[in-house]
Design a protein around this motif. Structure first.
Motif, PDB file in Angstrom:
ATOM      1  N   LEU A  34      -0.576  -6.891   4.929  1.00 29.52           N
ATOM      2  CA  LEU A  34      -0.241  -7.146   6.390  1.00 29.52           C
ATOM      3  C   LEU A  34      -1.280  -6.439   7.013  1.00 29.52           C
ATOM      4  CD1 LEU A  34       1.202  -8.046   8.727  1.00 29.52           C
ATOM      5  CD2 LEU A  34       2.648  -6.091   8.553  1.00 29.52           C
ATOM      6  N   HIS A  35      -1.842  -5.061   6.583  1.00 29.99           N
ATOM      7  CA  HIS A  35      -2.647  -4.341   7.136  1.00 29.99           C
ATOM      8  C   HIS A  35      -4.255  -4.963   7.061  1.00 29.99           C
ATOM      9  CE1 HIS A  35      -5.752  -1.068   7.416  1.00 29.99           C
ATOM     10  NE2 HIS A  35      -4.703  -0.572   8.294  1.00 29.99           N
ATOM     11  N   LYS A  36      -4.446  -5.717   5.866  1.00 29.79           N
ATOM     12  CA  LYS A  36      -5.753  -6.075   5.876  1.00 29.79           C
ATOM     13  C   LYS A  36      -5.744  -7.373   6.811  1.00 29.79           C
ATOM     14  CE  LYS A  36      -6.378  -5.145   0.900  1.00 29.79           C
ATOM     15  NZ  LYS A  36      -6.296  -5.463  -0.499  1.00 29.79           N
ATOM     16  N   ARG A  37      -4.739  -8.153   6.674  1.00 36.66           N
ATOM     17  CA  ARG A  37      -4.693  -9.320   7.598  1.00 36.66           C
ATOM     18  C   ARG A  37      -4.894  -8.975   9.081  1.00 36.66           C
ATOM     19  NH1 ARG A  37      -0.588 -13.903   5.097  1.00 36.66           N
ATOM     20  NH2 ARG A  37      -1.355 -13.843   3.238  1.00 36.66           N
ATOM     21  N   SER A  53      -6.386  -6.216  10.080  1.00 34.36           N
ATOM     22  CA  SER A  53      -7.723  -5.845  10.445  1.00 34.36           C
ATOM     23  C   SER A  53      -8.692  -6.618  10.546  1.00 34.36           C
ATOM     24  CB  SER A  53      -8.120  -4.878   9.369  1.00 34.36           C
ATOM     25  OG  SER A  53      -8.402  -5.810   8.006  1.00 34.36           O
ATOM     26  N   LYS A  54      -8.473  -8.201  10.126  1.00 34.93           N
ATOM     27  CA  LYS A  54      -9.275  -9.134  10.390  1.00 34.93           C
ATOM     28  C   LYS A  54      -9.227  -9.795  11.653  1.00 34.93           C
ATOM     29  CE  LYS A  54      -9.245 -10.651   5.536  1.00 34.93           C
ATOM     30  NZ  LYS A  54      -8.801 -11.587   4.698  1.00 34.93           N
ATOM     31  N   LEU A  55      -8.344  -9.307  12.373  1.00 30.48           N
ATOM     32  CA  LEU A  55      -8.102  -9.830  14.002  1.00 30.48           C
ATOM     33  C   LEU A  55      -8.933  -9.052  14.944  1.00 30.48           C
ATOM     34  CD1 LEU A  55      -4.112  -9.704  14.273  1.00 30.48           C
ATOM     35  CD2 LEU A  55      -5.507 -11.770  13.933  1.00 30.48           C
ATOM     36  N   ARG A  66      -5.145  -7.346  17.653  1.00 29.20           N
ATOM     37  CA  ARG A  66      -4.878  -6.140  16.948  1.00 29.20           C
ATOM     38  C   ARG A  66      -3.902  -5.326  17.614  1.00 29.20           C
ATOM     39  NH1 ARG A  66      -9.608  -3.213  14.207  1.00 29.20           N
ATOM     40  NH2 ARG A  66     -10.461  -5.302  14.194  1.00 29.20           N
ATOM     41  N   ALA A  67      -4.565  -5.026  18.830  1.00 32.78           N
ATOM     42  CA  ALA A  67      -3.673  -4.058  19.945  1.00 32.78           C
ATOM     43  C   ALA A  67      -2.214  -4.676  20.101  1.00 32.78           C
ATOM     44  CB  ALA A  67      -4.355  -4.012  21.080  1.00 32.78           C
ATOM     45  N   LYS A  79      -0.595 -15.943   9.415  1.00 33.17           N
ATOM     46  CA  LYS A  79       0.180 -16.573   8.362  1.00 33.17           C
ATOM     47  C   LYS A  79      -0.864 -17.597   7.579  1.00 33.17           C
ATOM     48  CE  LYS A  79       4.586 -17.539  10.485  1.00 33.17           C
ATOM     49  NZ  LYS A  79       5.444 -18.416  11.153  1.00 33.17           N
ATOM     50  N   LYS A  80      -1.875 -17.957   8.149  1.00 39.69           N
ATOM     51  CA  LYS A  80      -3.038 -18.716   7.574  1.00 39.69           C
ATOM     52  C   LYS A  80      -3.967 -18.071   6.833  1.00 39.69           C
ATOM     53  CE  LYS A  80      -2.417 -22.609  10.939  1.00 39.69           C
ATOM     54  NZ  LYS A  80      -2.971 -23.145  12.196  1.00 39.69           N
ATOM     55  N   MET A  81      -4.018 -16.630   7.068  1.00 39.33           N
ATOM     56  CA  MET A  81      -5.018 -15.998   6.633  1.00 39.33           C
ATOM     57  C   MET A  81      -4.751 -16.045   4.889  1.00 39.33           C
ATOM     58  SD  MET A  81      -5.679 -12.752   8.724  1.00 39.33           S
ATOM     59  CE  MET A  81      -6.456 -12.772  10.539  1.00 39.33           C
TER      60      MET A  81
END
Length: 159
Positions: free
Chosen positions: A104-107, A109-111, A116-117, A154-156
């Protein structure tokens, strides 16, 4: 000055987990999280006089910490960096829950920083109204953006 210092120390003691959570969502590197935390504290200190005594203190803290992290993220992207690698991963854990949290953190962090906020505040169980107030957007905009963000997550892939 002592009253201001005492108020600030109390404010930080009561909200250190909130500040750390915001910083952690912008980096998993412990040194970088510590830098973000320190910069957030500096900006909180500088803005202490602007905080309304009867206002939403937690919302103000979120806003300052988020703005600090977003600003530093933008600066970081404009500077070239060299990553040092280690043979061990100090954050590695084999339990399933930690693996899910890492994914979840990795996903997240891609936002984009603003998305992300939003997701960070939502994960902290902040109401849509409060998220809107903290970020300066409407409640309906929060709702729409959260739906889009969740779909995006979900798509990441897990890369």
């Amino acid at each position: 000055m002592d009253v201001k210092k005492n108020d600030f120390e109390r404010l930080i003691r009561e909200n250190k987990d909130t500040i750390y959570t915001v910083c952690y969502m912008f980096s998993k590197d412990q040194d970088e999280v510590a830098d973000l935390y320190q910069e957030s504290l500096i900006n909180l200190w500088k803005g202490l006089s602007q905080m309304k005594p009867d206002g939403n203190v937690k919302g103000w803290i979120y806003r300052v910490a988020l703005n600090t992290c977003i600003s530093l993220e933008r600066k970081k992207k404009s500077r070239p960096t060299v990553r040092l690698t280690m043979d061990i991963d100090p954050f590695d854990s084999s339990d399933n829950r930690t693996a899910q949290v890492d994914m979840l953190h990795k996903r997240i962090s891609k936002l984009q920083p603003f998305d992300r906020a939003i997701i960070l505040l939502w994960l902290e169980d902040i109401s849509y109204d409060e998220i809107g107030q903290i970020l300066g957007i409407s409640t309906s905009n929060v709702s729409v953006r959260l739906v889009r963000i969740r779909e995006q997550l979900k798509k990441m892939s897990n890369d």
